[in-house]
Design an enzyme around this catalytic site. Structure first.
Site, PDB file in Angstrom:
ATOM      1  CE1 TYR A 139      -3.314   2.742   0.675  1.00  0.00           C
ATOM      2  CE2 TYR A 139      -3.756   2.307   2.509  1.00  0.00           C
ATOM      3  CZ  TYR A 139      -3.821   3.490   1.558  1.00  0.00           C
ATOM      4  OH  TYR A 139      -4.653   4.540   2.137  1.00  0.00           O
ATOM      5  CB  CYS A 140       0.817   4.201   0.127  1.00  0.00           C
ATOM      6  SG  CYS A 140       1.453   5.846  -0.015  1.00  0.00           S
ATOM      7  CG  LEU A 141       7.523   4.419   1.384  1.00  0.00           C
ATOM      8  CD1 LEU A 141       8.072   4.644  -0.291  1.00  0.00           C
ATOM      9  CD2 LEU A 141       7.405   5.217   2.033  1.00  0.00           C
ATOM     10  N   GLY A 143       3.742  -0.134  -1.798  1.00  0.00           N
ATOM     11  CA  GLY A 143       3.422  -0.747  -2.758  1.00  0.00           C
ATOM     12  C   GLY A 143       5.311  -0.697  -3.629  1.00  0.00           C
ATOM     13  CG  LEU A 167      -3.875  -1.623  -2.186  1.00  0.00           C
ATOM     14  CD1 LEU A 167      -3.858  -2.553  -0.524  1.00  0.00           C
ATOM     15  CD2 LEU A 167      -4.417  -2.638  -2.861  1.00  0.00           C
TER      16      LEU A 167
END
Length: 406
Positions: A139-141, A143, A167
């Site tokens: 998720y975010c960083l 990811g 994500l």
């Protein structure tokens, strides 16, 4: 309104959280999915969640959240916890909970988060659930870190991953959206000078940047409502989580902003892991990606750019909502919708705006579609694995200690 302003000022001076957050205590009201911490090191704790079904899909899921945020955004209240949703649908779930760094952690860099974070967690998952490939989710960083790890694993012949889900995560930073306003050589030099004294990026600095990007939603409308009209906005779990901010180590944050945002080394094939550059084109795993329509942190067109960096199969879902609310998107909300399409391995590239016109639209949450996607790439359900095994014994109850650090 004046009383609200005085209360907020007193809380700010005392470094206390906003009014109403006392109703969302981590481990009591939010972050309550049962589980055990099975690994603890200088960077993170790894949580294994207790099964709620008699059988579980053979391949476990490892979640890599961003250390720019606390992991329990994926385990908010029971009704909107993505982790609980996965567990209740027969998945063995592991999630990293990052340490909130202090001055003593100023030396931690991207390699530390890769080795002591992702790879240490993957080693533990592979030991607890042996001879099974892992569905990795970032998720975010988190990811972005996962994509770096997956490219390095592909380069080195490590085949422990079954799939990769990203994500709201960017891999090409050539068009990072409005955050680019804060990222140039002079501003990074100033930021590095400040972090050299504190050892980390203060949580308030990050929150202030996001408030400036969305000044009407996050700053001015709130001041008008609460201070001029005297109307306190009721606190909810997502708002309370957002107020529970984290810090970032000086070395890591400088590397992240320079190598990824400013120089765009990852998409250019220049980002090194283990002394050798990695290429996203080496990834052959099936990929599920989620972009959010009104994302100010990871604009969906930027997220979509992975399509021209690898030829592997990509299923891309674009959901209503922003960077957080678009991901915390449980079934049952009648106002939610998403578009989804799969580009087969070796398929032709489709530009984001063309994709937007042609991708079919679906009412509801994207969660069930992702669940079916994982199921199609998993083996038959088996007995759930033990809670910790093979050198990874349970150390504490979830949510652990790191998430509680202020």
């Amino acid at each position: 309104g004046a009383f609200n302003a005085v209360d907020d000022l007193q809380r700010m001076v005392a470094d206390d959280p906003p009014a109403g957050t006392e109703n969302f205590v981590v481990g009591r009201d939010v972050g309550v999915t049962p589980g055990k911490v099975v690994l603890h090191n200088d960077v993170m704790e790894l949580i294994q969640y207790s099964p709620t079904t008699a059988a579980a899909h053979a391949e476990p899921i490892l979640i890599v959240p961003a250390w720019i945020m606390k992991y329990y955004i994926l385990d908010l209240s029971p009704h909107n916890s993505l982790i609980r949703y996965l567990v209740d649908h027969g998945h063995t779930v592991f999630c990293i909970s990052w340490k909130n760094p202090g001055y003593e952690d100023r030396h931690l860099g991207m390699d530390d988060y890769l080795q002591l974070g992702f790879h240490a967690a993957l080693d533990a998952v592979s030991a607890i659930v042996p001879r099974r490939k892992v569905h990795a989710t970032g998720y975010c960083l988190g990811g972005t870190l996962l994509a770096i790890a997956a490219a390095a694993m592909a380069r080195d012949g490590d085949e422990r991953l079954a799939s990769m889900t990203l994500l709201a995560a960017q891999t090409d930073f050539s068009e990072p959206g409005e955050l680019a306003l804060f990222i140039d050589e002079s501003q990074l030099s100033l930021l590095e000078a400040q972090m050299a004294q504190t050892g980390y990026l203060k949580a308030g600095q990050m929150a202030g940047a996001f408030q400036m990007l969305r000044s009407y939603d996050l700053l001015w409308s709130r001041m008008v409502n609460e201070y001029l009209l005297g109307d306190r906005t009721p606190m909810n779990d997502l708002m309370a989580w957002n107020a529970d901010a984290t810090r970032m180590p000086a070395k890591m944050h400088s590397q992240y902003l320079r190598r990824l945002f400013l120089d765009n080394d990852l998409s250019g094939g220049r980002y090194p892991v283990g002394g050798k550059p990695v290429s996203l084109s080496d990834i052959t795993l099936p990929i599920f990606m989620v972009g959010t329509l009104t994302d100010h942190v990871a604009p969906w067109r930027s997220v979509h750019k992975l399509h021209h960096l690898t030829t592997t199969e990509i299923t891309f879902a674009l959901t209503s909502g922003g960077h957080n609310a678009g991901i915390v998107n449980p079934p049952g909300n009648p106002r939610r919708r998403y578009q989804i399409r799969t580009r087969p391995a070796g398929g032709n590239y489709e530009a984001p705006d063309d994709w937007l016109v042609s991708a079919p639209s679906v009412e509801g949450s994207w969660w069930p579609a992702w669940l079916e996607w994982i199921k199609a790439r998993s083996g038959k359900p088996v007995a759930p694995p033990p809670m910790g095994a093979r050198g990874y014994k349970p150390l504490a109850d979830a949510p652990g200690q790191y998430v509680l650090e202020k």
